[in-house]
Design a protein around this motif. Structure first.
Motif, mmCIF file in Angstrom:
data_model
loop_
_atom_site.group_PDB
_atom_site.id
_atom_site.type_symbol
_atom_site.label_atom_id
_atom_site.label_comp_id
_atom_site.label_asym_id
_atom_site.label_seq_id
_atom_site.Cartn_x
_atom_site.Cartn_y
_atom_site.Cartn_z
ATOM 1 N N GLY A 185 -4.182 32.461 -13.850
ATOM 2 C CA GLY A 185 -4.951 33.367 -14.680
ATOM 3 C C GLY A 185 -6.292 33.756 -14.276
ATOM 4 O O GLY A 185 -6.615 35.156 -14.689
ATOM 5 N N TRP A 186 -6.781 33.098 -13.774
ATOM 6 C CA TRP A 186 -8.293 33.691 -13.203
ATOM 7 C C TRP A 186 -8.052 34.664 -12.215
ATOM 8 O O TRP A 186 -8.881 35.951 -12.277
ATOM 9 C CB TRP A 186 -9.051 32.594 -12.362
ATOM 10 C CG TRP A 186 -10.425 33.081 -11.869
ATOM 11 C CD1 TRP A 186 -11.451 32.799 -12.705
ATOM 12 C CD2 TRP A 186 -10.721 33.664 -10.789
ATOM 13 N NE1 TRP A 186 -12.605 33.451 -11.870
ATOM 14 C CE2 TRP A 186 -12.168 33.728 -10.580
ATOM 15 C CE3 TRP A 186 -9.924 33.866 -9.579
ATOM 16 C CZ2 TRP A 186 -12.765 34.186 -9.427
ATOM 17 C CZ3 TRP A 186 -10.627 34.535 -8.527
ATOM 18 C CH2 TRP A 186 -12.044 34.949 -8.565
ATOM 19 N N SER A 215 -8.356 42.667 -12.641
ATOM 20 C CA SER A 215 -8.500 43.742 -13.807
ATOM 21 C C SER A 215 -10.129 43.851 -13.658
ATOM 22 O O SER A 215 -10.471 45.212 -13.760
ATOM 23 C CB SER A 215 -8.224 43.320 -15.034
ATOM 24 O OG SER A 215 -8.426 44.066 -16.073
ATOM 25 N N SER A 216 -10.812 42.854 -13.735
ATOM 26 C CA SER A 216 -12.330 43.167 -13.500
ATOM 27 C C SER A 216 -12.881 43.959 -12.631
ATOM 28 O O SER A 216 -13.771 44.807 -12.606
ATOM 29 C CB SER A 216 -12.949 41.693 -13.729
ATOM 30 O OG SER A 216 -14.393 42.037 -13.894
ATOM 31 N N LEU A 217 -12.325 43.434 -11.094
ATOM 32 C CA LEU A 217 -12.643 44.283 -10.063
ATOM 33 C C LEU A 217 -12.301 45.763 -10.342
ATOM 34 O O LEU A 217 -12.913 46.673 -9.847
ATOM 35 C CB LEU A 217 -11.829 43.495 -8.837
ATOM 36 C CG LEU A 217 -12.560 42.255 -8.470
ATOM 37 C CD1 LEU A 217 -11.857 41.723 -7.268
ATOM 38 C CD2 LEU A 217 -13.954 42.153 -8.193
ATOM 39 N N ALA A 249 -13.866 51.487 -10.541
ATOM 40 C CA ALA A 249 -14.260 52.578 -11.235
ATOM 41 C C ALA A 249 -15.345 52.715 -11.441
ATOM 42 O O ALA A 249 -15.845 54.169 -11.488
ATOM 43 C CB ALA A 249 -13.120 52.568 -12.338
ATOM 44 N N ARG A 250 -16.277 52.303 -12.156
ATOM 45 C CA ARG A 250 -17.707 52.262 -12.320
ATOM 46 C C ARG A 250 -18.466 52.647 -11.338
ATOM 47 O O ARG A 250 -19.190 53.556 -11.241
ATOM 48 C CB ARG A 250 -18.151 51.033 -12.835
ATOM 49 C CG ARG A 250 -19.745 51.156 -13.177
ATOM 50 C CD ARG A 250 -20.190 49.848 -14.116
ATOM 51 N NE ARG A 250 -21.790 49.789 -14.312
ATOM 52 C CZ ARG A 250 -22.348 49.036 -14.921
ATOM 53 N NH1 ARG A 250 -21.870 47.761 -15.006
ATOM 54 N NH2 ARG A 250 -23.598 49.082 -15.145
ATOM 55 N N LEU A 302 -19.402 45.937 -4.377
ATOM 56 C CA LEU A 302 -19.645 45.895 -5.701
ATOM 57 C C LEU A 302 -20.847 45.206 -6.067
ATOM 58 O O LEU A 302 -21.008 43.996 -5.646
ATOM 59 C CB LEU A 302 -18.471 45.248 -6.476
ATOM 60 C CG LEU A 302 -17.184 45.821 -6.158
ATOM 61 C CD1 LEU A 302 -16.122 45.217 -7.142
ATOM 62 C CD2 LEU A 302 -17.016 47.571 -6.624
ATOM 63 N N PRO A 303 -21.712 45.757 -6.967
ATOM 64 C CA PRO A 303 -22.989 45.092 -7.644
ATOM 65 C C PRO A 303 -22.407 43.855 -8.431
ATOM 66 O O PRO A 303 -21.296 43.962 -8.913
ATOM 67 C CB PRO A 303 -23.822 45.975 -8.462
ATOM 68 C CG PRO A 303 -23.352 47.532 -7.691
ATOM 69 C CD PRO A 303 -21.981 47.232 -7.245
#
Length: 350
Positions: free
Chosen positions: A251-252, A258-260, A265-266, A321-322
């Motif tokens: 799950g993690w 998804s978060s990465l 994209a940001r 990534l920041p």
């Protein structure tokens, strides 16, 4: 094709704050270190029993670790995996599985593979054509590649591996970033066919690089050869416990992927606002290419933002990534300052 003379010399890598301080002595501190591809959002830390530090690691816990790793990575069985204190220590051992010969590294890529192969006695050459690897005794592919994110499809790798195996050679595939890559192209499930070693890093995706944990996958006899070189207690007790829990926490892992992807994209959008073209990468790092890469590296470094630059490739950079909103804001401000100076310079020239 590039022959790598002096490949046994130590190589500079990202993540050294000591080198950063020497390079940018007047930088705003603390540094925002984007020079590595390590997840800034680590697997949640948890308390360990004191006995984990007071006693030698139990062999049964190492077996527990490789069992959960086999499930997480899709290996044929736990007998196809050896756990190690990081993949770095595996590199020269894996390169020594075959007699010294011709080692070809698909590049440009992570420099330690060439160095490890040279330490093992191979004549090392970097090539940029995948087809050329068929002429190697030892062929090395990083998949997805570091730093540009290039992916070689599984069927092409399997065809190369079959040819290598037929002549007693070895294909090494470093899948350090496959946790965030196209996992259908992993060879972890194919290692029983022989002639293949797959390397997987734990610390990058789980954000626990200091734990020093990694794995090699291969056919069972090759795994036993590697395992005998380490002997007992190769993996520290804390690494065993974190590895067992994190690798079982599907799950993690799914939520983090998804978060990465959102963060990558940001970052692409932020770079795009200031005219920095993203040319590749993975969701743990982005690969940029521009004529003023050196100027961008220096301008951000002076503001305490560290990117990864590459000697001999002055037009490319890698950015991790920041890890916090403050870090995102500092990166945006630094990019704005660089872009403003760039535009002023362009107006003066005009």
């Amino acid at each position: 094709m590039k022959l790598l003379d002096g490949a046994v010399a130590a190589v500079d890598h990202g993540g050294s704050l000591g080198r950063a301080r020497a390079l940018f002595p007047s930088a705003v501190l603390p540094f925002v270190d984007l020079s590595t591809g390590i997840n800034p959002h680590s697997y949640p830390l948890f308390d360990l029993p004191a006995t984990i530090l007071l006693r030698l690691p139990e062999a049964a816990r190492t077996r527990d670790l490789v069992e959960v790793a086999a499930s997480a990575y899709g290996a044929p069985s736990p007998d196809n995996i050896v756990a190690a204190p990081g993949t770095q220590i595996l590199l020269p051992r894996v390169a020594s599985l075959i007699a010294p010969g011709k080692a070809l590294v698909l590049g440009p890529t992570y420099a330690e593979h060439a160095r490890a192969a040279a330490i093992a006695g191979h004549a090392v050459t970097e090539v940029d054509d995948f087809a050329a690897l068929a002429g190697a005794d030892l062929a090395i592919v990083v998949n997805p590649n570091n730093p540009d994110g290039r992916v070689i499809e599984r069927d092409r790798l399997l065809a190369l591996a079959a040819g290598m195996h037929a002549k007693g050679g070895l294909l090494v595939v470093d899948e350090a970033f496959m946790d965030v890559g196209p996992r259908q192209h992993s060879l972890a499930g194919d290692v029983d066919q022989g002639g293949i070693v797959v390397l997987r890093s734990f610390g990058k995706f789980f954000g626990l690089a200091g734990l020093r944990l990694g794995f090699a996958f291969s056919d069972a006899p090759t795994v036993r050869r590697l395992d005998m070189q380490f002997g007992p207690w190769a993996v520290a007790g804390p690494a065993l416990e974190y590895g067992i829990r994190a690798l079982a926490d599907i799950g993690w892992q799914d939520a983090m992927r998804s978060s990465l992807a959102d963060a990558a994209a940001r970052l692409d959008g932020l770079f795009g606002r200031f005219g920095v073209p993203v040319a590749g990468g993975t969701t743990l790092f982005r690969y940029v290419s521009l004529p003023d890469a050196a100027g961008l590296f220096s301008a951000l470094g002076e503001r305490g933002i560290l990117l990864r630059h590459f000697p001999g490739r002055p037009n490319v950079l890698r950015a991790g990534l920041p890890g916090s909103q403050e870090e995102w804001q500092r990166l945006e401000s630094a990019l704005a300052g660089w872009a403003s100076r760039r535009d002023d310079d362009a107006r003066e020239i005009a």
